[in-house]
Design an enzyme around this catalytic site. Structure first.
Site, PDB file in Angstrom:
ATOM      1  N   ASP A 124       0.806  -1.222   0.000  1.00 18.52           N
ATOM      2  CA  ASP A 124       0.000   0.000   0.000  1.00 18.52           C
ATOM      3  C   ASP A 124       0.838   1.270   0.000  1.00 18.52           C
ATOM      4  O   ASP A 124       0.346   2.333  -0.384  1.00 18.52           O
ATOM      5  CB  ASP A 124      -0.926   0.029   1.227  1.00 18.52           C
ATOM      6  CG  ASP A 124      -1.898  -1.133   1.253  1.00 18.52           C
ATOM      7  OD1 ASP A 124      -2.167  -1.692   0.178  1.00 18.52           O
ATOM      8  OD2 ASP A 124      -2.367  -1.490   2.346  1.00 18.52           O
ATOM      9  N   ASP A 158      15.604  -7.107  18.393  1.00 21.07           N
ATOM     10  CA  ASP A 158      14.726  -7.163  19.565  1.00 21.07           C
ATOM     11  C   ASP A 158      13.260  -7.092  19.146  1.00 21.07           C
ATOM     12  O   ASP A 158      12.417  -7.813  19.678  1.00 21.07           O
ATOM     13  CB  ASP A 158      15.051  -5.999  20.513  1.00 21.07           C
ATOM     14  CG  ASP A 158      16.463  -6.065  21.047  1.00 21.07           C
ATOM     15  OD1 ASP A 158      16.844  -7.143  21.547  1.00 21.07           O
ATOM     16  OD2 ASP A 158      17.188  -5.055  20.958  1.00 21.07           O
ATOM     17  N   ASP A 170       1.325 -17.418  14.350  1.00 21.92           N
ATOM     18  CA  ASP A 170       1.468 -17.147  15.785  1.00 21.92           C
ATOM     19  C   ASP A 170       0.218 -17.534  16.569  1.00 21.92           C
ATOM     20  O   ASP A 170       0.041 -17.095  17.702  1.00 21.92           O
ATOM     21  CB  ASP A 170       1.813 -15.674  16.027  1.00 21.92           C
ATOM     22  CG  ASP A 170       0.702 -14.722  15.593  1.00 21.92           C
ATOM     23  OD1 ASP A 170      -0.286 -15.185  14.977  1.00 21.92           O
ATOM     24  OD2 ASP A 170       0.816 -13.512  15.863  1.00 21.92           O
ATOM     25  N   HIS A 183      -1.410  -6.470  16.122  1.00 20.01           N
ATOM     26  CA  HIS A 183      -1.176  -6.867  17.504  1.00 20.01           C
ATOM     27  C   HIS A 183       0.322  -6.937  17.737  1.00 20.01           C
ATOM     28  O   HIS A 183       1.118  -6.945  16.789  1.00 20.01           O
ATOM     29  CB  HIS A 183      -1.863  -8.195  17.851  1.00 20.01           C
ATOM     30  CG  HIS A 183      -1.524  -9.329  16.930  1.00 20.01           C
ATOM     31  ND1 HIS A 183      -2.477 -10.077  16.281  1.00 20.01           N
ATOM     32  CD2 HIS A 183      -0.333  -9.860  16.540  1.00 20.01           C
ATOM     33  CE1 HIS A 183      -1.900 -11.003  15.537  1.00 20.01           C
ATOM     34  NE2 HIS A 183      -0.586 -10.905  15.683  1.00 20.01           N
ATOM     35  N   GLY A 190      12.480 -14.369  21.365  1.00 15.99           N
ATOM     36  CA  GLY A 190      11.672 -14.989  20.323  1.00 15.99           C
ATOM     37  C   GLY A 190      10.639 -14.038  19.764  1.00 15.99           C
ATOM     38  O   GLY A 190      10.933 -12.901  19.407  1.00 15.99           O
ATOM     39  N   ASP A 194       7.666  -8.545  19.175  1.00 19.28           N
ATOM     40  CA  ASP A 194       7.364  -8.367  17.756  1.00 19.28           C
ATOM     41  C   ASP A 194       6.005  -7.688  17.563  1.00 19.28           C
ATOM     42  O   ASP A 194       5.090  -7.823  18.393  1.00 19.28           O
ATOM     43  CB  ASP A 194       7.368  -9.705  17.028  1.00 19.28           C
ATOM     44  CG  ASP A 194       8.751 -10.338  16.987  1.00 19.28           C
ATOM     45  OD1 ASP A 194       9.713  -9.684  17.457  1.00 19.28           O
ATOM     46  OD2 ASP A 194       8.873 -11.472  16.494  1.00 19.28           O
ATOM     47  N   GLU A 219       1.050  -0.138  18.621  1.00 15.56           N
ATOM     48  CA  GLU A 219       1.536  -1.522  18.733  1.00 15.56           C
ATOM     49  C   GLU A 219       2.943  -1.575  19.324  1.00 15.56           C
ATOM     50  O   GLU A 219       3.262  -2.478  20.118  1.00 15.56           O
ATOM     51  CB  GLU A 219       1.501  -2.208  17.367  1.00 15.56           C
ATOM     52  CG  GLU A 219       0.121  -2.327  16.738  1.00 15.56           C
ATOM     53  CD  GLU A 219      -0.889  -3.053  17.616  1.00 15.56           C
ATOM     54  OE1 GLU A 219      -0.476  -3.789  18.545  1.00 15.56           O
ATOM     55  OE2 GLU A 219      -2.102  -2.880  17.396  1.00 15.56           O
ATOM     56  N   ASP A 390      14.006  32.126   1.020  1.00 17.07           N
ATOM     57  CA  ASP A 390      12.693  32.304   1.651  1.00 17.07           C
ATOM     58  C   ASP A 390      12.368  31.177   2.625  1.00 17.07           C
ATOM     59  O   ASP A 390      11.804  31.409   3.700  1.00 17.07           O
ATOM     60  CB  ASP A 390      11.596  32.365   0.583  1.00 17.07           C
ATOM     61  CG  ASP A 390      11.687  33.609  -0.271  1.00 17.07           C
ATOM     62  OD1 ASP A 390      12.195  34.637   0.232  1.00 17.07           O
ATOM     63  OD2 ASP A 390      11.261  33.559  -1.438  1.00 17.07           O
ATOM     64  N   ASP A 439       6.912  31.164   2.826  1.00 16.75           N
ATOM     65  CA  ASP A 439       7.602  31.875   3.906  1.00 16.75           C
ATOM     66  C   ASP A 439       8.439  30.944   4.764  1.00 16.75           C
ATOM     67  O   ASP A 439       9.495  31.324   5.269  1.00 16.75           O
ATOM     68  CB  ASP A 439       6.585  32.574   4.825  1.00 16.75           C
ATOM     69  CG  ASP A 439       5.843  33.692   4.131  1.00 16.75           C
ATOM     70  OD1 ASP A 439       6.393  34.254   3.158  1.00 16.75           O
ATOM     71  OD2 ASP A 439       4.722  34.008   4.553  1.00 16.75           O
TER      72      ASP A 439
END
Length: 478
Positions: A124, A158, A170, A183, A190, A194, A219, A390, A439
């Protein structure tokens, strides 16, 4: 035609029954939504499912009341229209249960420098827009803690950041467009730490779809150890809140209190903190007023995550740490600088702010003028016909600086330290909708902001169009 009465009778029965069936179907859908919502976010046991249709069922009513209280709704214990509307809003997939702002046991990172890796990208957005959104999201938390972050493109990190759809390994599958946006997991080894984002959403840099910066900042708060907040104004509130003006984004005090309960505040002696007076200048005769509807700015720059708005002898300092901007004399911060500046920009990778007045410019790190400055603007490659700048804005993704002079602009390559060939160009040619003199200008949240008099234009460089017209002093809470 002898069967017509029977046919009409049949139609009447069916047609009169249809609204009842439709109402029953809606009721059934609402009950299923409530059941699923309470199971997912409020720890309603699946064995309670037979009770969901019993409106006065103790376990269900208590969970509905718990949900309504947490989300700031009227606590009725009934699935009313406001409760249904809230349950249908996009949100984070992390549960809400608990009366705390941190995860149970307060898991936290046992170090203050963390690495992160972007494992893949959503189609996207351009890659640099994703990189920028994640960096800005982490900076939200960096501003108010001792935490620092660095990105790695290979190996372990990490915090690993990824985009996925449906089942992604997961045991916590996404649900398609809408509803759950992402999430994340609390600190640890591990998968812990994340952050996952549902790639069935339409991710954007603005608010036309789901804003990646806002969701990522939320998140990544989980990745640092924060739980959900019951404060509707907090970033860590579980339901996605669309900001009409991203320029007004700031952490709530609840967010700050939560993260600082884990890591403490930013180090007061950090060399990365601007050295600024602690007390603002009191308003007086001749000083500009922040909410003057005719207010314009001489120059604007970022500085180590903050925003500086210059006017005459003064400047306003706007930080994500605090809602209210401070107001100071330029001489109290940079004693060697003149007043009435023309332009300014920060080269973030060098930790230097360049400030322009007339045909000279200064390079400042903190409060110190760098050796060899001021220099003449023509050393940058401007022709002798250019007497002053400017406005200027630095694109940290491309490492290019745009200089605006009259109705034209130049582009400077910060890596090569040279003006690019083929310039100047007409501003309106590459910045459609920016037709007047500029400006002041700066970049924030993936947009360029161009100021002219008391008005500013928010410009999307990817879509190449003006997305909002605002008052110049909207950044000062006016």
């Amino acid at each position: 035609m002898q069967n017509l009465p029977a046919l009409l009778l049949f139609c009447g029965v069916v047609c009169s029954a249809y609204p009842v069936d439709r109402a029953a179907e809606d009721e059934n859908n609402n009950m299923e939504l409530t059941q699923q919502y309470l199971e997912n976010y409020y720890n309603l046991g699946k064995d309670v499912k037979p009770f969901v249709r019993r409106r006065n069922s103790g376990p269900v009513v208590e969970k509905i009341r718990e949900m309504q209280k947490f989300l700031g709704l009227e606590v009725t214990g009934k699935v009313d229209s406001d409760t249904l509307a809230m349950m249908r809003r996009p949100r984070c997939g992390v549960p809400d249960v608990g009366d705390f702002t941190t995860f149970p046991g307060m898991p936290k990172w046992r170090k203050t420098h963390l690495t992160y890796r972007i494992m893949n990208y959503t189609p996207d957005l351009p890659r640099d827009a994703v990189d920028s959104a994640i960096e800005k999201a982490l900076n939200v938390w960096k501003e108010v803690t001792p935490l620092t972050f660095s990105r790695t493109d290979e190996g372990e990190a990490d915090i690993k950041i990824s985009f996925a759809v449906r089942d992604h390994g997961d045991f916590n599958p996404f649900d398609g467009p809408g509803n759950v946006l992402g999430h994340a997991y609390p600190p640890g080894p591990g998968i812990y730490g994340d952050a996952h984002f549902d790639d069935d959403e339409q991710w954007t840099s603005d608010t036309s779809g789901t804003n990646l910066f806002l969701v990522a900042a939320h998140e990544l708060g989980h990745s640092l150890g924060l739980f959900h907040s019951a404060d509707p104004s907090a970033l860590m509130y579980p339901v996605y809140n669309v900001l009409a003006d991203l320029a007004r984004f700031h952490l709530s005090q609840d967010d700050v209190n939560g993260i600082q309960s884990l890591y403490g505040g930013p180090p007061s002696d950090s060399s990365n903190d601007p050295v600024v007076p602690t007390e603002s200048v009191p308003p007086g005769p001749g000083t500009p007023a922040a909410c003057d509807p005719t207010l314009s700015f001489d120059a604007i720059s970022t500085l180590r995550g903050e925003f500086l708005f210059f006017k005459d002898r003064h400047f306003w300092r706007k930080s994500l740490r605090t809602l209210e901007p401070g107001f100071y004399l330029i001489s109290s911060f940079w004693p060697s600088l003149p007043s009435g500046l023309d332009a300014a920009y920060e080269e973030t990778s060098k930790d230097i702010v360049f400030i322009f007045k007339g045909n000279q410019f200064w390079a400042m790190r903190g409060t110190e003028v760098q050796a060899g400055y001021p220099k003449g603007i023509h050393t940058l490659g401007f022709p002798p016909t250019v007497k002053k700048i400017d406005a200027a804005v630095f694109d940290k993704e491309k490492k290019k600086t745009y200089f605006f002079v009259g109705d034209k602009y130049w582009r400077f390559d910060e890596k090569r330290q040279s003006m690019e060939p083929g310039f100047p160009k007409q501003i309106a040619e590459d910045f459609p909708g920016v037709d007047s003199k500029v400006d002041a200008a700066f970049e924030a949240f993936g947009f360029y902001y161009f100021f002219n008099g008391s008005s500013q234009l928010e410009f999307d460089p990817n879509a190449k169009k003006v997305t909002h017209v605002l008052k110049s002093n909207s950044w000062l809470n006016c």
